[in-house]
Design a protein around this motif. Structure first.
Motif: not given
Length: 713
Positions: A141-143, A315-320
């Motif tokens: 899921v992209e945010v 567009g990243t592999k980083k979680h919020p």
């Protein structure tokens, strides 16, 4: 009256034995089944970092008749890796009475350090699978950059409300709820899952695709048909769920989630607040002791952690970052961070520690400040004893319990302290000592009718405390399911026989009053001491922060306070650990702490009270604060620290979005900075760092135009 020694059966957990073998009679009556057919939620702490598979193997050595699946079920939510990996966090099983009694045997080796028994189910309410559940294909899921995930664990969550939607054109609304586990959901066919639906052991689970489809199917001319929407998601079913909170005008979870993460549909800021929602079972929440709904914490926090790992910045592999709101509390427990609920919170948050993602959990400090539920006992020597009157109310359809925790850590001598219990009517008195080998004492009448049990639980190690506990049956029952305990004054006395140092205990009555909107009629027991000053009268040396209003309720203990019953120490038993951000409540127009907002300290030196306080009432007349009602378009009011808590959750999310500190220390500092008047600032035990008066009044601007006009004048 002569004392009579009525010995019960010694168990690892007397509370579990009482629930599974005694209370099961009335529970089975409610569920319309036989007590032997009940399945119970069991939360346990494994020893020696055993894996789930190893614990299951040990269960096969307990000598139980039948196949493993006849008495034990491991939830399908656990992955294959979790089944085989050594565990040191709380685990959840479903089990029948035979298994629970077997692991409760003091002589049996089970690999379990301690356990608790939660809610009961009929077998057809559990979705069983021999293999771990397969999740949906929605693995990413992209945010937008700057997003913060807000997770809410609550009950009665009307997720279709427009405050949780984004209107990308009236014909194309989308939900901001990315994942939703509804434990209240009706049973689903696991072979015919709908779009966006995932398997769950209890209830049903949805991703945003399924919620969006239900929104699209039930949106007419820009208005949502709420009833059809919730029917489609399996959230309502009057044939099997007669009590459905979202069918009421006001529901706790909807109101809380609105304050924590609600945005108007046309507000683009809502795009940066994706939501993960866990709706607890209503049948468990209606038990206000906290034992049942808190039993789900382990699974709820695991669910949130696993879904959070599927959310990434675009567009990243980083979680919020993520902030979790849990607007529930209780009265009892050790209040020192070692209680099983407190450890669930602490260990459940460890799932986020492996990453560098900011993560916080926010809890209320409770509403029990004036409930007369807390007492402190100090015994100077053999010639001294302390007595308390515990009033158990008539027509109480719920169990009444009280706990007294030793101030001393670790084991104590068998004759260190004793508790005597003398019930009303013809109940025979009993005495329970701090002897770890002493069996529980059955509370009985002269004619042999059982009213409850009293026992001592020794400290399992040097870092924990022993405690006394009394459990009484209900004094009445709608279904007329006995036995019953007599109502009236139960006299409790504490004494010591050896001339050792001062003995101290702290007592908390377990909460058992019915929550608003729930059908079962429970009435709260309380300490009824004549020395407790409830109202102001001339001559009472009141705290300067209290009003000298004759007949007015006091919010603080008087300065020269002779009573063992206290307001100080009423803070929720969930808050004793170091991790959570804890929030009290104040009245906006007066800036005084709400009379009900609970007070510290705890038995944990790192937790003096809440960390800060938020708005819980708009004014003394306009009680509560506005937020989402159950129906789309509606706004309602609810009071309590459950409502100040999500406002601070929202502030924490804002801090995370800006990349600034958002932990306990930062919250306390914000309370100090925002507090309007150092001269009238309540003590840290009551307000934490201070009153956060600068929090935006999200939905109440038409209710109180500018509250600061009142307290700044």
């Amino acid at each position: 009256m002569a004392f009579k020694w009525n010995e019960g059966r010694k168990q690892k957990s007397q509370e579990a034995w009482f629930r599974v073998n005694v209370l099961s009679r009335s529970i089975a009556k409610d569920l319309q089944t036989d007590p032997d057919n009940l399945w119970w939620l069991v939360v346990l702490d494994p020893q020696e970092q055993l894996s789930i598979a190893a614990l299951v193997k040990l269960s096969q050595d307990l000598g139980l008749d039948g196949k493993l699946e006849d008495y034990l079920y491991v939830p399908g939510e656990y992955t294959q890796e979790q089944l085989e990996k050594p565990q040191d966090d709380p685990l959840t099983f479903y089990a029948r009475r035979s298994y629970i009694n077997a692991i409760n045997d003091p002589d049996a080796y089970t690999g379990i350090e301690r356990f608790e028994v939660g809610p009961a189910f009929r077998q057809n309410e559990l979705l069983r699978s021999e293999e771990p559940f397969t999740l949906s294909n929605r693995t990413r899921v992209e945010v937008p950059e700057g997003s913060v995930v807000v997770a809410v664990i609550d009950n009665g969550m009307a997720i279709g409300h427009e405050l949780f939607r984004r209107d990308h054109g009236a014909a194309n609304p989308t939900s901001r709820i990315e994942f939703f586990w509804n434990m209240d959901g009706v049973d689903r066919d696991p072979t015919q899952l709908a779009t966006g639906e995932e398997l769950a052991s209890i209830g049903n689970a949805w991703t945003r695709e399924g919620i969006d489809k239900a929104l699209a199917d039930n949106m007419h001319f820009g208005l949502l048909d709420d009833q059809a929407f919730y029917n489609q998601l399996g959230a309502t079913d009057w044939a099997t769920r007669s009590h459905t909170p979202i069918a009421r005008q006001v529901s706790h979870g909807t109101h809380v989630m609105g304050l924590a993460a609600g945005f108007q549909p046309d507000d683009s800021n809502g795009d940066k607040r994706p939501i993960i929602a866990v709706n607890l079972q209503s049948s468990d929440v209606q038990d206000p002791s906290g034992l049942l709904f808190a039993s789900w914490l382990e699974q709820a926090l695991r669910y949130i952690a696993k879904r959070h790992r599927r959310i990434f910045f675009e567009g990243t592999k980083k979680h919020p970052p993520i902030v979790i709101n849990f607007s529930f509390g209780n009265y009892a427990g050790p209040h020192d961070g070692t209680g099983i609920i407190e450890e669930k919170i602490r260990k459940g948050m460890k799932a986020f520690d492996d990453s560098d993602v900011p993560h916080e959990i926010v809890l209320p400090d409770g509403n029990s400040n004036q409930r007369q539920c807390h007492a402190r006992v100090g015994i100077d020597g053999p010639s001294d004893s302390v007595s308390l009157d515990w009033r158990v109310q008539p027509s109480d359809n719920s169990e009444s319990s009280v706990e007294f925790w030793l101030d001393d850590l670790g084991t104590v001598p068998p004759d260190y302290v004793s508790m005597s219990v003398d019930g009303p009517g013809d109940v025979l008195p009993v005495t329970v000592s701090s002897d770890p080998l002493a069996p529980p004492q059955v509370l009985q009448s002269i004619s042999g009718e059982t009213a409850g049990t009293a026992y001592f639980v020794p400290a399992p190690n040097s870092n924990r405390r022993g405690h006394f506990k009394i459990q009484l049956f209900a004094t009445d029952s709608i279904e007329d399911v006995g036995p019953f305990a007599p109502s009236g004054i139960w006299k409790l006395s504490f004494s010591i026989t050896e001339p050792h140092a001062l003995v101290g205990l702290k007592g908390w009555i377990v909460r058992d009053e019915s929550l608003p909107g729930f059908p079962n009629f429970g009435r709260q027991s309380y300490f009824d001491q004549s020395s407790y000053t409830r109202f102001y009268e001339p001559g009472v040396d009141i705290d300067p922060l209290d009003k000298p209003l004759i007949g007015g309720l006091l919010g603080y203990d008087p300065l020269n306070f002779p009573s063992e019953v206290r307001r100080q120490g009423t803070i929720s038993g969930f808050t004793g650990t170091d991790k959570p951000i804890v929030v009290g409540g104040f009245v906006d127009t007066t800036q005084r702490m709400a009379l009900y907002s609970s007070t510290g300290p705890t038995n944990n030196p790192n937790r003096e009270g809440p960390d800060a306080s938020g708005r819980s009432d708009d004014s003394p007349v306009l009680t509560g604060v506005l937020s989402a009602g159950s129906a789309s378009g509606s706004m309602v009011t609810l009071p309590g620290t459950s409502m100040s808590c999500p406002q601070v959750t929202r502030w924490v999310a804002d801090q995370m979005e800006m990349g600034t500190a958002s932990d306990r220390t930062a919250t306390e500092a914000a309370g100090t900075a925002q507090d309007p008047d150092p001269a009238t600032k309540p003590p840290i035990e009551r307000s934490g760092g201070g009153r956060m008066v600068d929090l935006e009044n999200l939905f109440g601007k038409l209710r109180v135009k500018d509250p600061s006009e009142f307290w700044r004048s």
